[in-house]
Enzyme design. Structure first.
Site, PDB file in Angstrom:
ATOM      1  N   PRO A 201       3.007  -6.655   5.668  1.00  0.00           N
ATOM      2  CA  PRO A 201       1.923  -6.926   6.552  1.00  0.00           C
ATOM      3  C   PRO A 201       2.121  -8.219   7.271  1.00  0.00           C
ATOM      4  CG  PRO A 201       1.366  -6.905   4.114  1.00  0.00           C
ATOM      5  CD  PRO A 201       2.814  -6.343   4.353  1.00  0.00           C
ATOM      6  N   GLU A 202       1.841  -8.139   8.590  1.00  0.00           N
ATOM      7  CA  GLU A 202       2.033  -9.460   9.320  1.00  0.00           C
ATOM      8  C   GLU A 202       0.355  -9.724   9.510  1.00  0.00           C
ATOM      9  OE1 GLU A 202       4.699  -9.409  12.300  1.00  0.00           O
ATOM     10  OE2 GLU A 202       5.964  -7.524  11.370  1.00  0.00           O
TER      11      GLU A 202
END
Length: 289
Positions: A2-3
């Site tokens: 996840p960014e």
DNA sequence: AGGTCAACCTGAGCGC
DNA sequence: TGCGCTCAGGTTGACC
């Protein structure tokens, strides 16, 4: 991982269940993730009201009434479920998790709120982490102290970025992935940003012209803003029953498109994939220079 | 000091 | 069916 957009999606998903609410009980199923959990984590969380949920880079911070904050990082595969429902499905749902009550494999921490909501932190690869810190000293925490500016914040502008890239011989892709320079970008969004600005990811950062550096700013902001609005990106072709999965993967222009035609009008290029510092870069050899 | 690379983990997908 | 291999959205710390 996840960014930034996926973490923001998770934060927003947790707000209704947690913000202003009291933690009734905490179950910790193992002593560590990437690092050991803080001493007496369950006891220090139990009975606390969650005042605010905020985000710094790819970290979520839950500020508690005790003056401490719970720091959460999702690593590569960390997921949050609220009462069995996955938030922001940036990772393929596996096994029997769909809508089923727990526990499931890799459910490492389970938080029951006084309002009845159950928050589950599930992380197969265990690159994620949790810690407790003094809220008023959060900026000095070892994981937060070195972070660069928020790309959606006011201090991130062309003047800052030009100064940060000056003298850097590393490829511009590596520089944009460096969380000390800009906090929150990861492999997908850096690929997308460099494609949309027509910059070859292999170019030494210091060799970018002032115009290219200036062009990066609005593109970074736009890509992140659009991704957040879409609820982040979902890899694989997972679809959640309640529709909570992100949709920005439909707007990828290079990531995962190796061998497919470049989407820039008039460009006859074919998207290529190559490795940079051990990670896949996707780019158009014709319109990224 | 800056840059590169292996390491930390599990799971999915692929070819044979 | 199974084995072996590659790949995966992150970050640190050791080593040039």
């Amino acid at each position: 991982m996840p960014e930034l957009p996926e973490v923001e999606t998770v934060r927003r998903g947790l707000v209704p269940a947690m913000e202003g609410q009291v933690i009734a009980s905490v179950r910790v199923n193992r002593p560590d993730l990437r690092w050991p959990f803080p001493a007496r984590m369950a006891e220090r969380l139990t009975g606390q009201q969650v005042l605010t949920l905020r985000r710094r880079s790819k970290y979520i911070l839950a500020d508690l009434a005790s003056g401490e904050s719970l720091l959460v990082h999702l690593g590569m595969s960390g997921r949050m479920l609220v009462s069995g429902r996955l938030i922001g499905a940036y990772w393929q749902q596996t096994g029997a998790e769909g809508g089923q009550p727990g526990p499931h494999k890799h459910d490492h921490v389970v938080i029951d709120m006084a309002n009845g909501a159950r928050i589950t932190f599930n992380d197969p690869r265990r690159f994620g982490s949790m810690d407790l810190l003094r809220t008023d000293q959060a900026d000095r925490h070892r994981l937060l102290a070195g972070l660069g500016p928020e790309p959606l914040g006011n201090s991130f502008d062309a003047r800052y970025l030009a100064a940060a890239l000056a003298g850097r011989r590393a490829p511009v892709k590596a520089a944009l992935l460096d969380q000390r320079i800009i906090a929150g970008l990861g492999n997908i969004y850096v690929c997308e940003v460099l494609y949309r600005t027509g910059i070859d990811p292999r170019r030494p950062a210091a060799e970018l012209g002032a115009d290219s550096v200036a062009a990066l700013i609005p593109v970074i902001r736009d890509v992140l803003t659009q991704a957040i609005a879409a609820g982040g990106s979902t890899l694989q072709d997972y679809q959640q029953a309640d529709g909570a999965s992100g949709a920005f993967q439909d707007d990828f222009r290079v990531y995962g498109r190796e061998g497919q035609p470049c989407l820039t009008p008039g460009c006859a290029g074919v998207i290529t994939r190559f490795a940079q510092s051990g990670r896949s870069t996707f780019a158009c050899p014709d319109c990224q220079r």
